[in-house]
Design an enzyme around this catalytic site. Structure first.
Site: not given
Length: 412
Positions: A148, A150, A376
């Site tokens: 991922d 961001d 996240d």
């Protein structure tokens, strides 16, 4: 505890015991995953910048040789001698406490009767051979790390929302200011050099998705501003819901733009300052320094893990992000990630969702490769569980440090 690993795989996969050794209690997400990027309104605010006498872009610190929470010494040697190190203090919320396995385990491909690797390749996972400049074919890749963007590799969205400053006790005003500054640079670069004004409504998942419409015309003297790509009558409705218009001539012009974006990315991925020019280059360097200080070298630690993976001949980093493709490429360049991610390894899940992108990645690299998801957010975790892939959760900088530790010891 801050090093959290959530393993979604069958019991026979040898990676499970490796990653479980780094596991901690189930986390409560304090950082909310960033959603798809909302339409951007340009800021008219100016920024007053202090002048810096900087010779090269390497003035930014990406050195993983710094002492760390894990208490290990890195042998990673990618730091130019001129780089300086930031000092940072750890926060009470973030501790690494785990027990490493006593010995590295066999890679996932060598289980349950799979053919054993040639003896000459036994140690290839650790470091790249010196005389092997040719990248492996996609079918030769043994391990794929799906990242991922961001709040995993970079800190951006949580600066704007205040989540990062709240969780880690940072100056919220400073965090928002840096976030807005970076946002301004991201969209200025996307608009001025990467055709985002033309391509915002024609977003693609992958840079080559419209390459079949490209006739290979020489673009060295092509005038994108006068080719009629955006007609006055068309406005913002040129693209259909699928992201394509349908007309052969119009699709060719669309393909030309994505080809030029690819050329720009490949030309400047290791020379972003040259793309920005002065004085934007100096502003960008200052912004990067200030963001690294604020985030306690979050990006530096992510770059270390990415570089360790790239140093292996049969491993690869792939990015799947919810940001639209063009702003995502702008982010990758401005955060100095161009060397870690070839443009062909970047996928935007804005239109299709991450599960569809994960499927494309597995089709590309094959079912025999081992896939490790690093993120996240709930979406990538859910997809990882569904596809039986191990998931390494990143909720703080120490999680990235632990990942680098596991990679250095060849446990992953």
């Amino acid at each position: 505890m801050c090093v959290y690993l959530y393993i979604h795989m069958n019991i026979h996969n040898p990676l499970s015991s490796v990653m479980a050794a780094y596991g901690q209690t189930q986390y409560s997400p304090a950082l909310q995953p960033a959603g798809p990027y909302t339409p951007y309104t340009h800021h008219t605010q100016g920024y007053s910048m202090t002048s810096y006498n900087i010779k090269t872009e390497d003035g930014l610190s990406h050195s993983p040789g710094q002492s760390s929470l894990l208490g290990y010494t890195s042998n990673f040697g990618g730091t130019p001698p001129a780089q300086t190190l930031y000092s940072y203090s750890t926060h009470g919320q973030c501790h690494n406490q785990y027990h490493t396995p006593t010995s590295p385990l066999t890679p996932g491909k060598e289980q349950e009767g799979a053919p054993a690797r040639r003896s000459s390749d036994v140690k290839l996972r650790g470091r790249k051979r010196a005389n092997d400049p040719v990248p492996p074919l996609d079918s030769d890749i043994e391990r794929v790390f799906i990242w991922d963007l961001d709040e995993t590799i970079i800190i951006f969205h949580s600066l704007l929302t205040g989540t990062f400053s709240t969780r880690f006790g940072k100056d919220s005003g400073k965090a928002v200011s840096l976030g807005l500054w970076m946002e301004e640079m991201i969209f200025n670069l996307a608009d001025s050099r990467l055709f985002f004004n033309d391509l915002e409504e024609c977003d693609q998942v992958h840079i080559d998705d419209v390459a079949s419409d490209d006739n290979g015309q020489d673009l060295s003297t092509y005038n994108f501003g006068t080719d009629g790509f955006q007609s006055p009558a068309g406005g913002g409705t040129l693209c259909l819901g699928s992201g394509v218009h349908g007309g052969v001539d119009w699709m060719r012009k669309l393909a030309f733009r994505y080809r030029r974006v690819k050329e720009i990315y490949n030309t400047y991925k290791n020379n972003v300052g040259g793309l920005l020019g002065s004085p934007k280059r100096e502003e960008w360097l200052q912004l990067r320094r200030e963001m690294e200080v604020l985030t306690d070298l979050w990006l530096t630690q992510a770059l270390k893990a990415l570089a360790l993976i790239n140093s292996r001949p049969n491993c690869v980093n792939v990015m799947v992000t919810t940001t639209q493709l063009i702003p995502a490429l702008s982010k990758v360049l401005l955060y100095g990630l161009g060397g870690a991610f070839p443009i062909e390894n970047i996928y935007s899940a804005t239109k299709t969702g991450k599960e569809s992108c994960f499927e494309r990645v597995t089709q590309r690299f094959g079912r025999r490769a081992v896939y490790v998801v690093v993120g996240d957010g709930v979406e990538e975790e859910t997809v990882a569980k569904k596809k039986n892939m191990p998931f390494w959760r990143v909720t703080c900088r120490a999680d990235l440090e632990a990942l680098s530790h596991a990679l250095e010891l060849d446990y992953l």
